[in-house]
Scaffold this motif. Sequence first.
Motif, PDB file in Angstrom:
ATOM      1  N   TYR A 151       0.817  -1.207   0.000  1.00  0.00           N
ATOM      2  CA  TYR A 151       0.000   0.000   0.000  1.00  0.00           C
ATOM      3  C   TYR A 151       0.855   1.263   0.000  1.00  0.00           C
ATOM      4  CZ  TYR A 151       0.752   0.439   5.106  1.00  0.00           C
ATOM      5  OH  TYR A 151       1.299   0.601   6.360  1.00  0.00           O
ATOM      6  N   LEU A 152       0.226   2.354  -0.421  1.00  0.00           N
ATOM      7  CA  LEU A 152       0.867   3.667  -0.450  1.00  0.00           C
ATOM      8  C   LEU A 152       0.306   4.507   0.688  1.00  0.00           C
ATOM      9  CD1 LEU A 152       2.619   5.857  -1.883  1.00  0.00           C
ATOM     10  CD2 LEU A 152       0.569   6.440  -3.209  1.00  0.00           C
ATOM     11  N   ARG A 153       1.203   5.043   1.509  1.00  0.00           N
ATOM     12  CA  ARG A 153       0.798   5.937   2.599  1.00  0.00           C
ATOM     13  C   ARG A 153       1.562   7.257   2.426  1.00  0.00           C
ATOM     14  NH1 ARG A 153       2.260   3.246   7.554  1.00  0.00           N
ATOM     15  NH2 ARG A 153       4.172   4.470   7.759  1.00  0.00           N
ATOM     16  N   ILE A 154       0.862   8.348   2.379  1.00  0.00           N
ATOM     17  CA  ILE A 154       1.486   9.650   2.189  1.00  0.00           C
ATOM     18  C   ILE A 154       1.795  10.274   3.549  1.00  0.00           C
ATOM     19  CG2 ILE A 154       1.221  11.947   1.209  1.00  0.00           C
ATOM     20  CD1 ILE A 154       1.498   9.688  -0.839  1.00  0.00           C
ATOM     21  N   GLU A 155       3.055  10.533   3.787  1.00  0.00           N
ATOM     22  CA  GLU A 155       3.488  11.108   5.064  1.00  0.00           C
ATOM     23  C   GLU A 155       3.609  12.623   4.889  1.00  0.00           C
ATOM     24  OE1 GLU A 155       6.783   8.797   6.593  1.00  0.00           O
ATOM     25  OE2 GLU A 155       5.385   7.151   6.990  1.00  0.00           O
ATOM     26  N   ASP A 156       2.473  13.286   5.067  1.00  0.00           N
ATOM     27  CA  ASP A 156       2.351  14.711   4.775  1.00  0.00           C
ATOM     28  C   ASP A 156       2.278  15.565   6.036  1.00  0.00           C
ATOM     29  OD1 ASP A 156      -0.068  13.691   5.553  1.00  0.00           O
ATOM     30  OD2 ASP A 156      -1.235  14.571   3.921  1.00  0.00           O
ATOM     31  N   SER A 187      -3.312   9.149   4.199  1.00  0.00           N
ATOM     32  CA  SER A 187      -2.416  10.284   4.382  1.00  0.00           C
ATOM     33  C   SER A 187      -2.412  10.613   5.871  1.00  0.00           C
ATOM     34  CB  SER A 187      -2.865  11.497   3.563  1.00  0.00           C
ATOM     35  OG  SER A 187      -4.106  11.986   4.027  1.00  0.00           O
ATOM     36  N   GLN A 188      -1.249  10.972   6.387  1.00  0.00           N
ATOM     37  CA  GLN A 188      -1.109  11.137   7.833  1.00  0.00           C
ATOM     38  C   GLN A 188      -1.868  12.351   8.357  1.00  0.00           C
ATOM     39  OE1 GLN A 188       3.175  10.912   8.429  1.00  0.00           O
ATOM     40  NE2 GLN A 188       3.014   8.747   8.939  1.00  0.00           N
ATOM     41  N   ARG A 189      -1.995  13.377   7.550  1.00  0.00           N
ATOM     42  CA  ARG A 189      -2.742  14.552   7.998  1.00  0.00           C
ATOM     43  C   ARG A 189      -4.180  14.195   8.357  1.00  0.00           C
ATOM     44  NH1 ARG A 189      -0.890  19.738   9.489  1.00  0.00           N
ATOM     45  NH2 ARG A 189       1.260  19.800   8.773  1.00  0.00           N
ATOM     46  N   ALA A 190      -4.709  13.183   7.686  1.00  0.00           N
ATOM     47  CA  ALA A 190      -6.091  12.776   7.935  1.00  0.00           C
ATOM     48  C   ALA A 190      -6.198  11.769   9.079  1.00  0.00           C
ATOM     49  CB  ALA A 190      -6.700  12.189   6.666  1.00  0.00           C
ATOM     50  N   ARG A 191      -5.077  11.429   9.708  1.00  0.00           N
ATOM     51  CA  ARG A 191      -5.076  10.416  10.757  1.00  0.00           C
ATOM     52  C   ARG A 191      -4.684  10.992  12.125  1.00  0.00           C
ATOM     53  NH1 ARG A 191      -4.712   5.209   8.561  1.00  0.00           N
ATOM     54  NH2 ARG A 191      -3.594   4.417  10.380  1.00  0.00           N
ATOM     55  N   VAL A 192      -4.690  12.326  12.243  1.00  0.00           N
ATOM     56  CA  VAL A 192      -4.209  12.965  13.465  1.00  0.00           C
ATOM     57  C   VAL A 192      -4.955  12.471  14.700  1.00  0.00           C
ATOM     58  CG1 VAL A 192      -4.019  15.181  14.677  1.00  0.00           C
ATOM     59  CG2 VAL A 192      -3.313  14.997  12.288  1.00  0.00           C
ATOM     60  N   GLU A 193      -6.248  12.231  14.575  1.00  0.00           N
ATOM     61  CA  GLU A 193      -7.024  11.768  15.735  1.00  0.00           C
ATOM     62  C   GLU A 193      -6.513  10.428  16.259  1.00  0.00           C
ATOM     63  OE1 GLU A 193     -11.040  10.183  14.906  1.00  0.00           O
ATOM     64  OE2 GLU A 193     -10.641  10.658  12.799  1.00  0.00           O
ATOM     65  N   PHE A 194      -5.960   9.599  15.373  1.00  0.00           N
ATOM     66  CA  PHE A 194      -5.430   8.306  15.813  1.00  0.00           C
ATOM     67  C   PHE A 194      -4.200   8.517  16.703  1.00  0.00           C
ATOM     68  CE2 PHE A 194      -6.850   6.456  11.430  1.00  0.00           C
ATOM     69  CZ  PHE A 194      -8.163   6.712  11.769  1.00  0.00           C
ATOM     70  N   ASP A 206      14.370  11.399  25.398  1.00  0.00           N
ATOM     71  CA  ASP A 206      12.945  11.720  25.460  1.00  0.00           C
ATOM     72  C   ASP A 206      12.537  12.428  24.169  1.00  0.00           C
ATOM     73  OD1 ASP A 206      13.214  10.718  27.979  1.00  0.00           O
ATOM     74  OD2 ASP A 206      12.488  12.482  29.041  1.00  0.00           O
ATOM     75  N   HIS A 207      12.363  11.655  23.131  1.00  0.00           N
ATOM     76  CA  HIS A 207      12.054  12.211  21.808  1.00  0.00           C
ATOM     77  C   HIS A 207      10.664  12.838  21.782  1.00  0.00           C
ATOM     78  CE1 HIS A 207      15.515  10.748  19.514  1.00  0.00           C
ATOM     79  NE2 HIS A 207      15.462   9.656  20.259  1.00  0.00           N
ATOM     80  N   VAL A 208      10.491  13.798  20.870  1.00  0.00           N
ATOM     81  CA  VAL A 208       9.185  14.430  20.665  1.00  0.00           C
ATOM     82  C   VAL A 208       8.256  13.466  19.941  1.00  0.00           C
ATOM     83  CG1 VAL A 208       7.956  16.323  19.520  1.00  0.00           C
ATOM     84  CG2 VAL A 208      10.173  16.750  20.611  1.00  0.00           C
ATOM     85  N   LEU A 209       7.044  13.334  20.445  1.00  0.00           N
ATOM     86  CA  LEU A 209       6.020  12.506  19.807  1.00  0.00           C
ATOM     87  C   LEU A 209       5.039  13.356  19.007  1.00  0.00           C
ATOM     88  CD1 LEU A 209       5.182  10.046  22.736  1.00  0.00           C
ATOM     89  CD2 LEU A 209       6.837   9.746  20.889  1.00  0.00           C
ATOM     90  N   LEU A 210       4.567  14.440  19.637  1.00  0.00           N
ATOM     91  CA  LEU A 210       3.674  15.382  18.961  1.00  0.00           C
ATOM     92  C   LEU A 210       4.305  16.759  18.995  1.00  0.00           C
ATOM     93  CD1 LEU A 210       0.137  14.413  20.388  1.00  0.00           C
ATOM     94  CD2 LEU A 210       1.150  13.706  18.220  1.00  0.00           C
ATOM     95  N   LYS A 211       4.291  17.429  17.846  1.00  0.00           N
ATOM     96  CA  LYS A 211       4.829  18.792  17.798  1.00  0.00           C
ATOM     97  C   LYS A 211       3.825  19.772  18.399  1.00  0.00           C
ATOM     98  CE  LYS A 211       5.718  17.778  13.436  1.00  0.00           C
ATOM     99  NZ  LYS A 211       6.120  17.838  12.002  1.00  0.00           N
ATOM    100  N   HIS A 232       8.491   9.449  13.697  1.00  0.00           N
ATOM    101  CA  HIS A 232       8.713   8.246  14.503  1.00  0.00           C
ATOM    102  C   HIS A 232       7.409   7.759  15.147  1.00  0.00           C
ATOM    103  CE1 HIS A 232      12.934   9.111  13.950  1.00  0.00           C
ATOM    104  NE2 HIS A 232      12.740  10.325  14.423  1.00  0.00           N
ATOM    105  N   PHE A 233       6.674   8.679  15.748  1.00  0.00           N
ATOM    106  CA  PHE A 233       5.439   8.299  16.425  1.00  0.00           C
ATOM    107  C   PHE A 233       4.372   7.900  15.411  1.00  0.00           C
ATOM    108  CE2 PHE A 233       1.592   9.712  19.028  1.00  0.00           C
ATOM    109  CZ  PHE A 233       1.569   8.540  19.768  1.00  0.00           C
ATOM    110  N   ALA A 234       4.241   8.685  14.349  1.00  0.00           N
ATOM    111  CA  ALA A 234       3.201   8.400  13.348  1.00  0.00           C
ATOM    112  C   ALA A 234       3.426   7.053  12.687  1.00  0.00           C
ATOM    113  CB  ALA A 234       3.178   9.510  12.299  1.00  0.00           C
ATOM    114  N   HIS A 235       4.672   6.745  12.355  1.00  0.00           N
ATOM    115  CA  HIS A 235       4.906   5.488  11.633  1.00  0.00           C
ATOM    116  C   HIS A 235       4.622   4.291  12.523  1.00  0.00           C
ATOM    117  CE1 HIS A 235       8.716   3.720  13.157  1.00  0.00           C
ATOM    118  NE2 HIS A 235       8.447   2.742  12.329  1.00  0.00           N
ATOM    119  N   ALA A 236       4.880   4.418  13.833  1.00  0.00           N
ATOM    120  CA  ALA A 236       4.586   3.306  14.741  1.00  0.00           C
ATOM    121  C   ALA A 236       3.077   3.043  14.794  1.00  0.00           C
ATOM    122  CB  ALA A 236       5.136   3.608  16.132  1.00  0.00           C
TER     123      ALA A 236
END
Length: 546
Positions: free
Chosen positions: A70-75, A114-121, A232-237, A245-249
Amino acid sequence: MDYHKLSEMLYPKVTETPESLEARFPRRNLPEGAKVTRFAPSPTGFVHMGALFPCTVSSILAKESGGVFYLRIEDTDDKRAVEGGVEEIIATLSDYGISFDEGPSQGGGYGPYSQRARVEFYHAYAKNLVSRGLAYPCFCSEEELTHMRSDQEAQKTNYGYYGGWAICRDLSFDSIAERLLSGASYVLRLRASHESGQDAGTKSKSEPDIGSNIMFDDPAKGRIEMPPNDIDHVLLKSDGVPTYHFAHAVDDHLMGTTHVVRGDEWIATYPLHHMLFDLLGFKRPKYIHLAPLMKTDGGGKRKLSKRKDPECALSWYAGQGYPVQTVQEYIMTLLNSNFEDWRRANPTAGLRDFPFSPKKMNAAGALFDLQKLDDVSKNVVSRMTAEEVYTELTAWAERFDPAFFTCLTRDPAYTVKTLSIGRGGNKPRKDFGRWGEAKEYLSFFFDELFTPAAPPDPAFCKAYAEGYDPGGSQEEWFASVKALGERHGYCPDVKQYKSDPADWKGSVADASASLRLAVTGRENSPDLYQVMQILGQERVIGRLKA
């Protein structure tokens, strides 16, 4: 600290939970051993060779196992996005034989893609981590972070937000509440060390022991051992958008990804990804790290560069006229060390028949060689039919050389004949491998491209023109050349001429060379008899007399 209360204060509007998301995206119903892979680019619209490399591997692994690609757009980074970028990525990859089972265009049951549409997750899992004491808000300003880095540089210690440098890690609930009330901006950080945020005695089994090394088996690299993550890496900006890193997991888990193919520059991030998957309670995918494509430069080797090397861009191959099959075939020579032996043993087999294996990949980095690419391309073109060559050549010329396109398409049947010479059989001709080279090769077949050359013996050419008859067989044609040549002082037998050259002007080969120069304008050409048959009597006689 009441972590549940803190999570509600940070994310009061988040109603999704990990449990509800797990229910929305159940495990995929696939055959045993099926692999789920993905290509996850930013929407820049630019696809380079370094991206096509892992994309090809991901596609093969999924297709050969009956899985899903599958194709996932990391936007998540708006600055890199370009209008029409997603469509351009899909079109470019389609040109090179890469198709997706799911994605922004095709849809699928595990989107949005697309990741922009998955923010709630991401917020749902972020809230869960906060409620468990595994993530916290960080209010450090850019100035504070810059100062921290300067201190670390001065002390020659590792860079990052950790230990005594993690000044927001242990803020009290009241202090956090006060800052939020004042409108202070914050990012959400992973709590990599658990002594403060979670009592050691209550840690779940899924949470890693920070003190022990981690190991994983990479099909391409073998076993790798690394120290665990302690940053202590950033998860959400600060805008609520996740880091890569957080989104791909979260995405790889919810989308059921089983294998992640990526460049080996990502190995350094594995400890963080290992920790994230464990803390989130996810099964880790299998990571396959590919060595970069290398290029010789100044006696040494370096990575193929998007900035320095035009051949890194896929658009370059189209402009040069490399067939898509060439690029596909060449990539396989780079990916698997045994591909060339397989191809020699199976010259007409399709690429999908090749038994690809990640274990056969070059762990140190394959060398990108343009000369080898040209050799591969000549082999690919030599296996095509004349009709296939005509179709691809004219498509290329229409886009990149309109004048040549006009020549080629004026009489398609005639052009196909020119492309048929020496094609087929056990030893097909390999005159060109790029459509950009075809114009020079075919030029003498078209009057507007033909460049005359003076033959060594114009008188012989003129005499041959007087009696030229295209109706005979190739044997009859050569017999007439020998007979006329003998009358003009050319020995009809090459061996005889070599044993006694003084009595002759030259051999029948020299006589033929004069004809070749007069008819084609060059010393080397395809079979002269066939060339003359295609050019036709009038044109041949005209060139011989001229």
